[in-house]
Design a protein around this motif. Structure first.
Motif, mmCIF file in Angstrom:
data_model
loop_
_atom_site.group_PDB
_atom_site.id
_atom_site.type_symbol
_atom_site.label_atom_id
_atom_site.label_comp_id
_atom_site.label_asym_id
_atom_site.label_seq_id
_atom_site.Cartn_x
_atom_site.Cartn_y
_atom_site.Cartn_z
ATOM 1 N N UNK A 131 0.827 -1.213 0.000
ATOM 2 C CA UNK A 131 0.000 0.000 0.000
ATOM 3 C C UNK A 131 0.858 1.257 0.000
ATOM 4 N N UNK A 132 1.918 1.267 0.797
ATOM 5 C CA UNK A 132 2.783 2.450 0.838
ATOM 6 C C UNK A 132 3.531 2.649 -0.476
ATOM 7 N N UNK A 133 3.925 1.555 -1.126
ATOM 8 C CA UNK A 133 4.600 1.685 -2.423
ATOM 9 C C UNK A 133 3.665 2.315 -3.453
ATOM 10 N N UNK A 134 2.429 1.852 -3.488
ATOM 11 C CA UNK A 134 1.451 2.430 -4.419
ATOM 12 C C UNK A 134 1.134 3.877 -4.055
ATOM 13 N N UNK A 135 1.095 4.153 -2.753
ATOM 14 C CA UNK A 135 0.841 5.520 -2.291
ATOM 15 C C UNK A 135 1.943 6.461 -2.773
ATOM 16 N N UNK A 136 3.181 6.038 -2.634
ATOM 17 C CA UNK A 136 4.288 6.874 -3.088
ATOM 18 C C UNK A 136 4.241 7.071 -4.603
ATOM 19 N N UNK A 137 3.894 6.000 -5.319
ATOM 20 C CA UNK A 137 3.887 6.100 -6.780
ATOM 21 C C UNK A 137 2.854 7.105 -7.278
ATOM 22 N N UNK A 138 1.651 7.063 -6.713
ATOM 23 C CA UNK A 138 0.572 7.879 -7.257
ATOM 24 C C UNK A 138 0.359 9.192 -6.502
ATOM 25 N N UNK A 139 0.508 9.194 -5.183
ATOM 26 C CA UNK A 139 0.299 10.435 -4.439
ATOM 27 C C UNK A 139 1.481 11.383 -4.589
ATOM 28 N N UNK A 140 2.673 10.828 -4.752
ATOM 29 C CA UNK A 140 3.856 11.680 -4.892
ATOM 30 C C UNK A 140 4.397 11.688 -6.314
ATOM 31 N N UNK A 141 3.635 11.115 -7.236
ATOM 32 C CA UNK A 141 4.018 11.104 -8.649
ATOM 33 C C UNK A 141 5.426 10.539 -8.829
ATOM 34 N N UNK A 142 5.625 9.318 -8.324
ATOM 35 C CA UNK A 142 6.900 8.621 -8.485
ATOM 36 C C UNK A 142 6.645 7.317 -9.247
ATOM 37 N N UNK A 143 6.544 7.397 -10.576
ATOM 38 C CA UNK A 143 6.185 6.209 -11.366
ATOM 39 C C UNK A 143 7.209 5.086 -11.292
ATOM 40 N N UNK A 144 8.435 5.397 -10.889
ATOM 41 C CA UNK A 144 9.471 4.368 -10.831
ATOM 42 C C UNK A 144 9.416 3.538 -9.550
ATOM 43 N N UNK A 145 8.602 3.943 -8.601
ATOM 44 C CA UNK A 145 8.516 3.215 -7.339
ATOM 45 C C UNK A 145 7.791 1.897 -7.553
ATOM 46 N N UNK A 146 8.434 0.807 -7.162
ATOM 47 C CA UNK A 146 7.809 -0.501 -7.257
ATOM 48 C C UNK A 146 7.642 -1.119 -5.886
#
Length: 383
Positions: A131-146
């Motif tokens: 959940x935190x990985x997806x949160x970082x990807x979309x809430x903080x606009x970090x598409x490279x976060x897996x």
């Protein structure tokens, strides 16, 4: 922030750790019977009484965790705020870890205990790390976060650590000097710059002594901090800690309190790792004792929230990071100051309190207290 008496009987698991707590005999002063997390009473069975002291301690510790996390964006340039941060960070996680160790004393590798460890610790880790990985990807606009379960982020390191610590509990219970051995391991972790950061191993090893210390505690040790003299000493202890922290604030790196790096990684001499590890362990133990001395013994309005601390812990990170991602602190520069510190403290305390409430705990039970009998053999399902 000292093996269980032979006369102890079995009790239910504590919500903070998901493990069984040995119950003292009726004549023992400290009475431990926390209600279960991964286990619910059988229909018609009488509810087991919880110890208000430990529920109060867990709730107050979680509030301090959330408050300290919320201070990070607003304490720049404030020596007083930095000093308060240092004091809180010295003992808030050690206190919670020590209590987790205390409630892990009866852990063994029996099927029931292993099942509880998986459902109460491993499953929440997988869910919230994802959940935190997806949160970082979309809430903080970090598409490279897996999603990487080998790299705990922000709050989830504690679940990894608790899983590892508890698996090693039988070892610590059989060593002659477990605390000394754990301190040596912590010191070595603070000296080794090349240690792998997979599973946040530096932090797991450096916080290990507090868990081992909790394993060594008996109910009578907690009686010592319940005395009036201990409460009276706790106030000047914290006052002295704040004064010292105010002096040390501009001179000390905050990385020492996070315990997620070695001394060379922070640009400090290698030998300072040993000095700081042992020094902070002593300070954290004293402040943990002072904190526990000030915890109310009787049932309070927030006592019931002690059962939901895992929810407050895992969820408040979304709020803290969400506020930072949204630019809240950049758009309202006045928050960086005394008034902002007070407002942020009140907001964080209120938010984490709401996240610990029974409705939230019930809503998250499917991931924090899953049954999962379908995944285990029948002998493991009988808890």
């Amino acid at each position: 922030m000292f093996h269980a008496p032979n006369a102890m009987q079995r009790a239910a698991p504590t919500p903070a750790t998901g493990e069984s707590e040995p119950r003292p005999a009726a004549s023992t002063a400290v009475r431990e019977a926390p209600a279960p997390v991964a286990e619910r009473p059988a229909p018609g069975a009488p509810a087991k009484k919880r110890d208000a002291f430990f529920d109060n301690a867990k709730y107050l510790a979680i509030v301090l965790v959330a408050v300290a996390h919320s201070w990070v964006p607003v304490m720049d340039g404030s020596r007083a705020a930095r000093a308060l941060y240092m004091v809180v960070y010295t003992f808030h996680m050690p206190a919670f870890i020590l209590i987790s160790g205390y409630f892990s004393r009866s852990f063994d590798l029996s099927p029931a205990k292993v099942k509880r460890l998986v459902t109460g610790v491993a499953v929440p880790y997988v869910v919230f790390e994802t959940a935190y990985a997806l949160f970082r990807r979309y809430a903080n606009d970090q598409p490279d976060v897996g999603v990487s379960l080998l790299e705990p982020w922000y709050l989830t390191w504690f679940l990894v650590a608790l899983f590892i610590w508890r698996l090693t509990t039988p070892l610590w219970r059989n060593l002659r000097q477990p605390l000394a051995v754990s301190l040596v391991i912590a010191v070595l972790a603070s000296l080794a710059p090349g240690i792998s950061h997979d599973l946040d191993l530096p932090r797991v090893l450096q916080f290990l002594p507090f868990f081992v210390l909790g394993l060594q505690l008996k109910p009578e040790h907690f009686e010592l901090v319940r005395r009036r003299g201990a409460r009276l000493l706790a106030v000047p202890l914290f006052a002295a800690a704040v004064v010292f922290a105010y002096w040390a604030a501009p001179r000390m790196q905050l990385g020492w309190f996070l315990r997620n790096s070695s001394a060379p990684d922070m640009g400090a001499p290698w030998w300072s790792g040993a000095v700081m590890t042992l020094g902070l362990f002593g300070c954290a133990t004293l402040l943990t004792a002072g904190f526990l001395a000030l915890v109310p013994r009787r049932h309070m309005w927030f006592t019931v929230l002690g059962a939901g601390t895992i929810c407050g812990y895992l969820l408040h990170g979304f709020l803290v990071k969400g506020a930072a991602y949204s630019g809240l602190f950049d758009d309202h520069a006045w928050l960086v100051g005394p008034a902002g510190l007070v407002i942020v403290t009140v907001a964080a305390s209120t938010a984490v309190t709401l996240l610990c409430t029974p409705p939230v705990r019930r809503a998250l039970r499917c991931v924090t207290e899953p049954d999962m009998n379908w995944a285990f053999r029948r002998d493991a399902a009988r808890i």
